[in-house]
Design a protein around this motif. Structure first.
Motif, PDB file in Angstrom:
ATOM      1  N   VAL A   2       1.556   1.033  -7.263  1.00  0.00           N
ATOM      2  CA  VAL A   2       2.505   1.571  -6.280  1.00  0.00           C
ATOM      3  C   VAL A   2       3.814   1.961  -6.972  1.00  0.00           C
ATOM      4  CG1 VAL A   2       3.852   1.033  -4.216  1.00  0.00           C
ATOM      5  CG2 VAL A   2       1.471   0.304  -4.376  1.00  0.00           C
ATOM      6  N   THR A  34       0.854  -1.186   0.000  1.00  0.00           N
ATOM      7  CA  THR A  34       0.000   0.000   0.000  1.00  0.00           C
ATOM      8  C   THR A  34       0.889   1.234   0.000  1.00  0.00           C
ATOM      9  OG1 THR A  34      -1.693  -1.175   1.264  1.00  0.00           O
ATOM     10  CG2 THR A  34      -1.841   1.232   1.198  1.00  0.00           C
ATOM     11  N   TYR A  35       0.622   2.157  -0.899  1.00  0.00           N
ATOM     12  CA  TYR A  35       1.401   3.395  -0.965  1.00  0.00           C
ATOM     13  C   TYR A  35       0.865   4.378   0.067  1.00  0.00           C
ATOM     14  CZ  TYR A  35       3.679   7.531  -2.948  1.00  0.00           C
ATOM     15  OH  TYR A  35       4.429   8.660  -3.125  1.00  0.00           O
ATOM     16  N   VAL A  67       5.806   3.012   1.801  1.00  0.00           N
ATOM     17  CA  VAL A  67       5.004   1.825   1.501  1.00  0.00           C
ATOM     18  C   VAL A  67       4.705   1.072   2.791  1.00  0.00           C
ATOM     19  CG1 VAL A  67       5.882   1.551  -0.849  1.00  0.00           C
ATOM     20  CG2 VAL A  67       7.066   0.420   1.037  1.00  0.00           C
ATOM     21  N   ARG A  92      -1.805  -4.028  -8.056  1.00  0.00           N
ATOM     22  CA  ARG A  92      -1.488  -2.993  -7.065  1.00  0.00           C
ATOM     23  C   ARG A  92       0.016  -2.718  -7.044  1.00  0.00           C
ATOM     24  NH1 ARG A  92      -5.371  -1.790  -3.107  1.00  0.00           N
ATOM     25  NH2 ARG A  92      -3.793  -0.284  -2.388  1.00  0.00           N
TER      26      ARG A  92
END
Length: 329
Positions: A162, A87-88, A101, A158
């Motif tokens: 990212v 997840t950024y 991240v 994803r």
């Protein structure tokens, strides 16, 4: 338990089911399977599911405790895939302490009549993945491995998103290092490299499991799903290549930053040395004529004082022009 649903012929059965009747409902008709979604279950919560579907104890331990590397294990007819999610973390500017991240984990069990998905940490919800897959009944009809593919494809996509955001941070630092302003970016670059290492550890090891799933050698993977998995593997390769390129680029940026800092220090030292040389001329003159000797011819000379001032100024101007010509000032 986030969601539990039965599927038949690629369609979700409308009635709600609980775990106690899942096995009975699956056995009522061929082609049925259950998709169970869990978020951070405890050992006690997962024990009933593990017993119901005869999951291997090692896989159960991994699914409950998390903190695993991406991998693919085969326990009899059951496939167990571990995925790292990325997840950024949004931020205005990269600093020496920025979190860029955040990682989570998803474990997928795909076996006869069941698909069990376990999420940990910051792994995003998979409700949208379930809806998208339910919208394609012909793909859902291929069974639990279709769920495994959908989850893996979502995670890999994803990675690319990212990577796009991470590239902007790399470009920002690259611009700062080569700007005309005096900056010290070593701490920021090092933090970006640390965050990239976390990104790399999540993405790179997944390549081998995806290739195993896509090469058609596993009997649990239908040929139709293997085709989709090859596409996911290709996307993963793109993400991995971009990460490796970022790694090399950030290392080059760090080297350039250190070289620029060294050049700035050298420039400062040259300027300090040049001004010290200029200050040494009047200091020397003052030191000579400040000595307390009676027998100094120039002391009684009418033009001695202005002559010393003119000589001192002339030497200083000569030295100043010499340093300026050589870019020391």
């Amino acid at each position: 338990m986030v969601d539990c649903a039965l599927y038949e012929g690629g369609l979700r059965l409308p009635e709600q089911v609980d775990l106690s009747e899942v096995l009975q409902r699956i056995g009522e008709k061929d082609g049925r399977f259950v998709w169970i979604g869990l978020y951070q279950p405890t050992e006690e919560q997962f024990a009933e599911i593990a017993a119901a579907f005869d999951l291997h104890p090692l896989a159960v331990e991994d699914a409950v405790r998390a903190h695993q590397r991406p991998k693919l294990e085969r326990y009899g007819d059951t496939l167990f895939l571990v995925l790292k999610t990325i997840t950024y973390v949004e931020h205005d500017k990269v600093t020496a302490t920025s979190e860029i991240v955040d990682t989570g984990e998803i474990m997928v069990f795909a076996g006869p009549g069941f698909a069990i998905v376990v999420r940990h940490g910051s792994a995003p919800p998979l409700a949208a993945v379930r809806r998208d897959l339910e919208a394609v009944p012909e793909l859902m009809a291929l069974g639990p491995v279709a769920v495994l593919h959908a989850v893996a494809d979502h995670v890999v996509d994803r990675y690319l998103e990212v990577a796009d955001a991470f590239e902007r941070d790399v470009e920002e630092l690259e611009t700062a290092v080569f700007s005309h302003e005096r900056t010290d970016d070593a701490g920021r670059i090092y933090q970006l490299k640390r965050e990239l290492l976390e990104f790399k550890r999540a993405v790179v090891p997944l390549g081998v499991p995806l290739q195993r799933l896509a090469d058609g050698t596993l009997p649990q993977v239908p040929a139709a799903i293997a085709t989709y998995l090859r596409d996911a593997a290709d996307h993963h390769t793109q993400a991995k290549e971009r990460i490796l390129a970022f790694d090399e680029l950030i290392s080059s940026i760090l080297d350039a930053s250190m070289a620029r800092l060294s050049m700035q220090q050298n420039t400062d030292m040259r300027r300090i040395s040049a001004w010290a040389a200029l200050a040494a001329v009047p200091t020397m003159a003052a030191g000579v004529y400040g000595m307390n000797f009676d027998d100094m011819p120039e002391l009684r000379w009418t033009f001695g004082y202005p002559a010393v001032l003119v000589l001192t100024a002339t030497v200083c101007v000569f030295i100043f022009r010499a340093f300026r010509r050589n870019d020391w000032l």
